[in-house]
Design an enzyme around this catalytic site. Structure first.
Site, short mmCIF file in Angstrom:
data_model
loop_
_atom_site.label_atom_id
_atom_site.label_comp_id
_atom_site.label_asym_id
_atom_site.label_seq_id
_atom_site.Cartn_x
_atom_site.Cartn_y
_atom_site.Cartn_z
N ASP A 149 0.30 -0.56 5.92
CA ASP A 149 -0.78 -1.37 5.36
C ASP A 149 -2.11 -0.81 5.87
O ASP A 149 -2.37 -0.79 7.08
CB ASP A 149 -0.62 -2.83 5.79
CG ASP A 149 -1.42 -3.77 4.92
OD1 ASP A 149 -1.73 -3.41 3.78
OD2 ASP A 149 -1.74 -4.88 5.39
N ASP A 153 0.82 -1.22 0.00
CA ASP A 153 0.00 0.00 0.00
C ASP A 153 0.85 1.27 0.00
O ASP A 153 0.62 2.18 -0.79
CB ASP A 153 -0.92 0.02 1.22
CG ASP A 153 -1.99 -1.06 1.15
OD1 ASP A 153 -2.23 -1.58 0.05
OD2 ASP A 153 -2.58 -1.39 2.20
N LYS A 180 -6.05 -0.98 6.39
CA LYS A 180 -7.10 -1.98 6.50
C LYS A 180 -8.42 -1.33 6.90
O LYS A 180 -8.43 -0.28 7.56
CB LYS A 180 -6.73 -3.03 7.57
CG LYS A 180 -5.48 -3.84 7.25
CD LYS A 180 -5.65 -4.68 6.00
CE LYS A 180 -4.41 -5.51 5.72
NZ LYS A 180 -4.53 -6.29 4.46
#
Length: 342
Positions: free
Chosen positions: A252, A239, A254
Site C-alpha cells: 500500500d 495498489d 501512501k
C-alpha cells in the site's frame, strides 16, 4: 519560712475540705435528674488518633483550604477506596469478534504460487455493486477520538487557509496522490507506460522518496486491481501485490507531509492492508495466497520513504481488529435500515 511538713498539713486539710463538700454539690431533689440514665457519648468511640490530622486541618484555619484533590483524599480516608462496579469492568475488556473466517485460505496453498516470467500483472477493474468498500467501512467506523482529531485538523487548516484555500489544498493532495500511483504503476508494469508520463510526474519528490524501496520489489502479481471477499462481502482496490525482499505482500503506497517512522503513525492503514490480504485469499480471481503486507510512506520533499513490513504474525494480529470494524459497520447499517425502511 514555713517548713515542708507544715505545707503538707495545710494541703491535707484543704483536701479534706473539698472531699466533704463534694456530695452536697452533686445532690439534687429533682425527679428528672434522679431517673435519667447517663447517656453514652458516641464521640468516645471515634478513633481519635486516626482522624487527628483531619480534625486539626479543619479547626486550624477559618478559610477552607479544601480542593477537589483533598476532598477525594478525605473521602478515601473516611470510607476507603472507591471500588469499580462490574459494568465498568466489563466495558474495559477488549471486544472479541464473533466471526470465524480465517485470514488465510488453506485451499489456495495447493495452487500455483509461482509467477511465469511472461505473465502480465493482474489489473481487474473495480465494478460498483452493493458490497461496501474497505475505505468506506473504515471511514464509517472511526472512533470518537479519530473523528475529533480529524475535525480539529480540518478546523485548523480552514483558519489558516480559508474555506476556498482548504478546498484547493485537499484537491491538490488528491491529485498528487493520483499522479504518484500512476507513476508507480508505470514503473512496475512496463516501460511503454512510463514513456507516456510527463517528466514532472516521474521526477516528483514522492517517486524519488521510494527509489530505495523499488530496488527490493520484484515479481509483481497485481497493480491497481479490484479484489473482493466472497464470504465476508466487501471489496476494494489494492495498489500492488509483489514480492518484497522475497516475501509476497500486499503493498500500500501512501503519501504524507509529516514523517511516519512507526506503524502506529499510519492509523488505520494496517487494517486496510490486512483486509486486502484476506480478500485476495478468498477471491477466485487470484490463484495465489498472500500472508504479508507492506506500507510505504513517501514524502514530497524526496526524503527516504518509511517502510512498515507486516509479517504473517502481525497480519494475524490485525485481522480480528478488522473483523470487529466490519461487524460494527454491518450493525450500523442494520440500525439505519430499521430507522429508515424506505
Amino acid at each position: 519560712m514555713q517548713s515542708l511538713s507544715g505545707i503538707c498539713k495545710k494541703l491535707g486539710r484543704s483536701s479534706r475540705f473539698f472531699l466533704q463538700l463534694t456530695p452536697s454539690v452533686g445532690f439534687s431533689t429533682s425527679c428528672y435528674f434522679c431517673s435519667q440514665k447517663k447517656k453514652k457519648n458516641p464521640y468516645q468511640e471515634v478513633d481519635q488518633d486516626k482522624y487527628s490530622n483531619l480534625i486539626r486541618s479543619i479547626v486550624s484555619t477559618r478559610i477552607s483550604s479544601q480542593t477537589p484533590e483533598s476532598l477525594f483524599q478525605e473521602d478515601d480516608l473516611l470510607y476507603g477506596p472507591v471500588s469499580k462496579c462490574k459494568a465498568q469492568e466489563q466495558e474495559s475488556r477488549p471486544k472479541v469478534t464473533q466471526n470465524t473466517v480465517l485470514l488465510l485460505n488453506p485451499e489456495k496453498r495447493n495452487g500455483s504460487n509461482t509467477l511465469p516470467e511472461s505473465s502480465i500483472p493482474l489489473k481487474i477493474p473495480l465494478q460498483k455493486n452493493k458490497m461496501p468498500s474497505v475505505t468506506r467501512i473504515l471511514q464509517q467506523t472511526m472512533t470518537a477520538k479519530q473523528i475529533l482529531i480529524l475535525e480539529r485538523w480540518k478546523q485548523r487548516m480552514i483558519l489558516k487557509l480559508g474555506e476556498d484555500g482548504f478546498a484547493k489544498y485537499t484537491s491538490d493532495i488528491f491529485l498528487q496522490g493520483k499522479h504518484f500511483h500512476e507513476a508507480l504503476e508505470a514503473i512496475l508494469s512496463s516501460h511503454d507506460q512510463l514513456k507516456e508520463l510527463d517528466e514532472k510526474t516521474i521526477s516528483s519528490g514522492y517517486v524519488a522518496s521510494v527509489q530505495h524501496v523499488l530496488k527490493d520489489i520484484s515479481g509483481v502479481r497485481a497493480l491497481e486491481s479490484a479484489v473482493h471477499h466472497e464470504t465476508l462481502k466487501y471489496l476494494g482496490l489494492l495498489d500492488c501485490v509483489a514480492e518484497y525482499r522475497g516475501k509476497l505482500c500486499v503493498i500500500d503506497w501512501k503519501t504524507s507531509e509529516k514523517p511516519k517512522p512507526f506503524i502506529r503513525n499510519t492509523y488505520d492503514n494496517p487494517l486496510q492492508v490486512v483486509a486486502y490480504v484476506g480478500a485476495i485469499n478468498h477471491d477466485a480471481n487470484y490463484n495465489f495466497e498472500v500472508q504479508c503486507g507492506l506500507i510505504v510512506v513517501a514524502y514530497k520533499d524526496g526524503s527516504p520513504a518509511h517502510t512498515h513490513f507486516m509479517d504473517s504474525d502481525l497480519c494475524s494480529q490485525y485481522w480480528p481488529k478488522w473483523l470487529l470494524r466490519l461487524e460494527k459497520y454491518t450493525e450500523k447499517e442494520k440500525n439505519q435500515a430499521t430507522l429508515n425502511p424506505d
